[in-house]
Design a protein around this motif. Sequence first.
Motif, mmCIF file in Angstrom:
data_model
loop_
_atom_site.group_PDB
_atom_site.id
_atom_site.type_symbol
_atom_site.label_atom_id
_atom_site.label_comp_id
_atom_site.label_asym_id
_atom_site.label_seq_id
_atom_site.Cartn_x
_atom_site.Cartn_y
_atom_site.Cartn_z
ATOM 1 N N ALA A 154 47.728 38.696 52.772
ATOM 2 C CA ALA A 154 47.434 39.844 53.485
ATOM 3 C C ALA A 154 46.839 40.947 52.400
ATOM 4 O O ALA A 154 46.147 41.856 52.777
ATOM 5 N N ALA A 155 47.428 40.693 51.058
ATOM 6 C CA ALA A 155 47.017 41.838 49.996
ATOM 7 C C ALA A 155 45.710 41.301 49.403
ATOM 8 O O ALA A 155 45.105 42.117 48.418
ATOM 9 N N ALA A 156 45.156 40.235 49.458
ATOM 10 C CA ALA A 156 44.053 39.663 48.552
ATOM 11 C C ALA A 156 42.900 40.579 48.609
ATOM 12 O O ALA A 156 42.157 40.531 47.582
ATOM 13 N N GLY A 157 42.691 41.202 49.516
ATOM 14 C CA GLY A 157 41.437 41.962 49.516
ATOM 15 C C GLY A 157 41.497 43.405 48.876
ATOM 16 O O GLY A 157 40.426 44.205 48.841
ATOM 17 N N LYS A 158 42.719 43.756 48.642
ATOM 18 C CA LYS A 158 43.073 45.168 48.255
ATOM 19 C C LYS A 158 42.503 45.619 46.684
ATOM 20 O O LYS A 158 41.911 46.641 46.602
ATOM 21 N N PRO A 159 43.088 44.452 45.760
ATOM 22 C CA PRO A 159 42.492 45.283 44.557
ATOM 23 C C PRO A 159 41.105 45.253 44.201
ATOM 24 O O PRO A 159 40.414 44.050 44.594
ATOM 25 N N ASP A 160 40.342 45.974 43.406
ATOM 26 C CA ASP A 160 39.127 45.968 43.274
ATOM 27 C C ASP A 160 39.087 45.394 41.736
ATOM 28 O O ASP A 160 39.438 46.240 40.715
ATOM 29 N N ILE A 161 38.523 44.110 41.466
ATOM 30 C CA ILE A 161 38.506 43.892 40.247
ATOM 31 C C ILE A 161 37.212 43.528 39.556
ATOM 32 O O ILE A 161 36.155 43.031 40.135
ATOM 33 N N VAL A 162 37.042 44.086 38.414
ATOM 34 C CA VAL A 162 35.525 44.119 37.770
ATOM 35 C C VAL A 162 35.639 43.371 36.262
ATOM 36 O O VAL A 162 36.446 43.830 35.606
ATOM 37 N N SER A 163 34.755 42.372 36.060
ATOM 38 C CA SER A 163 34.720 41.936 34.877
ATOM 39 C C SER A 163 33.176 42.121 34.312
ATOM 40 O O SER A 163 32.390 42.121 34.868
ATOM 41 N N GLY A 164 33.414 42.500 32.857
ATOM 42 C CA GLY A 164 32.338 42.963 31.783
ATOM 43 C C GLY A 164 31.917 41.452 31.557
ATOM 44 O O GLY A 164 32.835 40.674 30.950
ATOM 45 N N THR A 165 30.919 41.194 31.271
ATOM 46 C CA THR A 165 30.120 39.875 30.884
ATOM 47 C C THR A 165 29.584 39.640 29.821
ATOM 48 O O THR A 165 28.805 38.558 29.636
ATOM 49 N N ASP A 166 29.646 40.685 28.719
ATOM 50 C CA ASP A 166 29.121 40.621 27.561
ATOM 51 C C ASP A 166 30.204 39.650 26.648
ATOM 52 O O ASP A 166 31.442 39.898 26.357
ATOM 53 N N PRO A 167 29.530 38.513 26.007
ATOM 54 C CA PRO A 167 30.502 37.685 25.502
ATOM 55 C C PRO A 167 31.325 38.156 24.124
ATOM 56 O O PRO A 167 32.112 37.857 23.784
ATOM 57 N N ALA A 168 30.517 39.206 23.611
ATOM 58 C CA ALA A 168 30.888 40.000 22.442
ATOM 59 C C ALA A 168 32.016 40.712 22.698
ATOM 60 O O ALA A 168 33.232 40.781 21.900
ATOM 61 N N SER A 169 32.180 41.273 23.976
ATOM 62 C CA SER A 169 33.304 41.969 24.491
ATOM 63 C C SER A 169 33.715 42.055 25.922
ATOM 64 O O SER A 169 33.411 42.900 26.510
ATOM 65 N N PRO A 170 34.196 40.736 26.207
ATOM 66 C CA PRO A 170 34.299 40.621 27.702
ATOM 67 C C PRO A 170 35.395 41.606 27.948
ATOM 68 O O PRO A 170 36.523 42.018 27.261
ATOM 69 N N THR A 171 35.413 42.170 29.234
ATOM 70 C CA THR A 171 36.469 43.177 29.905
ATOM 71 C C THR A 171 36.816 42.857 30.960
ATOM 72 O O THR A 171 36.284 42.104 31.993
ATOM 73 N N ILE A 172 37.992 43.381 31.483
ATOM 74 C CA ILE A 172 38.600 43.270 32.972
ATOM 75 C C ILE A 172 39.304 44.276 33.543
ATOM 76 O O ILE A 172 40.222 44.841 32.842
ATOM 77 N N THR A 173 39.132 45.091 34.659
ATOM 78 C CA THR A 173 39.871 46.103 35.056
ATOM 79 C C THR A 173 40.209 45.790 36.727
ATOM 80 O O THR A 173 39.427 45.186 37.264
ATOM 81 N N VAL A 174 41.151 46.280 36.837
ATOM 82 C CA VAL A 174 41.903 46.572 38.168
ATOM 83 C C VAL A 174 41.649 48.000 38.704
ATOM 84 O O VAL A 174 42.454 48.541 37.957
ATOM 85 N N ASP A 175 40.933 48.211 39.713
ATOM 86 C CA ASP A 175 41.033 49.596 40.270
ATOM 87 C C ASP A 175 40.666 50.733 39.069
ATOM 88 O O ASP A 175 41.472 51.795 38.873
ATOM 89 N N GLY A 176 39.931 50.051 38.263
ATOM 90 C CA GLY A 176 39.589 51.188 37.070
ATOM 91 C C GLY A 176 40.454 51.029 35.893
ATOM 92 O O GLY A 176 40.193 51.625 34.912
ATOM 93 N N VAL A 177 41.674 50.210 35.926
ATOM 94 C CA VAL A 177 42.613 50.205 34.853
ATOM 95 C C VAL A 177 42.109 48.962 34.195
ATOM 96 O O VAL A 177 41.841 48.016 34.410
ATOM 97 N N ASP A 178 42.285 49.149 32.758
ATOM 98 C CA ASP A 178 41.893 48.088 31.626
ATOM 99 C C ASP A 178 43.151 47.136 31.599
ATOM 100 O O ASP A 178 44.201 47.686 31.206
ATOM 101 N N VAL A 179 42.961 45.883 32.011
ATOM 102 C CA VAL A 179 44.156 44.983 32.220
ATOM 103 C C VAL A 179 44.191 43.789 31.185
ATOM 104 O O VAL A 179 44.934 42.881 31.239
ATOM 105 N N ALA A 180 43.217 43.986 30.253
ATOM 106 C CA ALA A 180 42.892 42.642 29.490
ATOM 107 C C ALA A 180 44.283 42.302 28.644
ATOM 108 O O ALA A 180 44.446 41.142 28.674
ATOM 109 N N GLY A 181 45.236 43.339 28.265
ATOM 110 C CA GLY A 181 46.619 42.897 27.611
ATOM 111 C C GLY A 181 47.548 42.447 28.514
ATOM 112 O O GLY A 181 47.947 41.421 28.633
#
Length: 231
Positions: free
Chosen positions: A68-95
Amino acid sequence: MENGAARTAPAVIVAIDGPSGTGKSSTSKAVAAQLGLSYLDTGAQYRAITWWMVTNGIDVDDPSAIAAAAGKPDIVSGTDPASPTITVDGVDVAGPIRTQEVTSRVSAVSAVPEVRTRITELQRAIAAGAVTGIVVEGRDIGTTVLPDADLKIFLTASPEARAARRSGELKDADVAATREALLKRDAADSTRRTSPLAKADDAVEVDTSDLTLQQVIECVVTLVEEKRAAK
Ligand SMILES: Nc1ncnc2c1ncn2[C@@H]1O[C@H](COP(=O)(O)OP(=O)(O)O)[C@@H](O)[C@H]1O
Ligand SMILES: Nc1ccn([C@H]2C[C@H](O)[C@@H](COP(=O)(O)OP(=O)(O)O)O2)c(=O)n1
């Protein structure tokens, strides 16, 4: 070639799958960087949606609550292999996505079909937008996400080698406990009903147990270059 324009290499799609600790992330990042390709860590996306579920108090043992919740978070991946990033609703969650709390729950969350449909759509859109091509690593890339990939690699390694590598990353980790946790996650990921961890029939299998990371990278770079030359 028209007007002497420089010939640009066609986009190449590379799928790298395998269990934990076989070298997927390190190999994929290095190959993408060397060949000027984008890089996508799909495990980070499943970890990110798991982090969101845990943070928002969703019961991860209740597949219908997760669905039921699967559609809620906005997940964005940065695809530069030198510095890949991942955010959820704009928050950096790499750690936060690498904590034990997330690692121990990610198999349950990623087994839910609604989660897989959502994340698979994201992955296909990212791959379709990669101008020079992309290396995508995960568990079901060659079998389900990108079945028409130009090259599919399936990395393996003995449980002992994988546990030793993972324990080396985690300070003070117990190798035997790490081995058991890895095997438990492999079993869950391989036996789920929806797109389990599996080698595609047309994937090249590489056992990395006795290879250095550099040897694995060289092997994959050679295979990608052969595919690119043949396109
Ligand atoms: N062939 C190899 N030999 C020794 N160590 C390796 C090799 N490949 C990867 N490693 C190390 O093992 C650890 C896990 O590798 P990683 O790329 O994160 O695996 P995966 O993405 O498959 O879980 C990392 O610390 C990495 O540096
Ligand atoms: N394509 C994928 C990638 C990862 N997953 C799930 C299953 C894995 O146990 C988790 C975490 O993947 P990740 O690649 O980050 O795991 P490791 O770095 O190998 O420990 O996500 C998946 O179901 N499908």
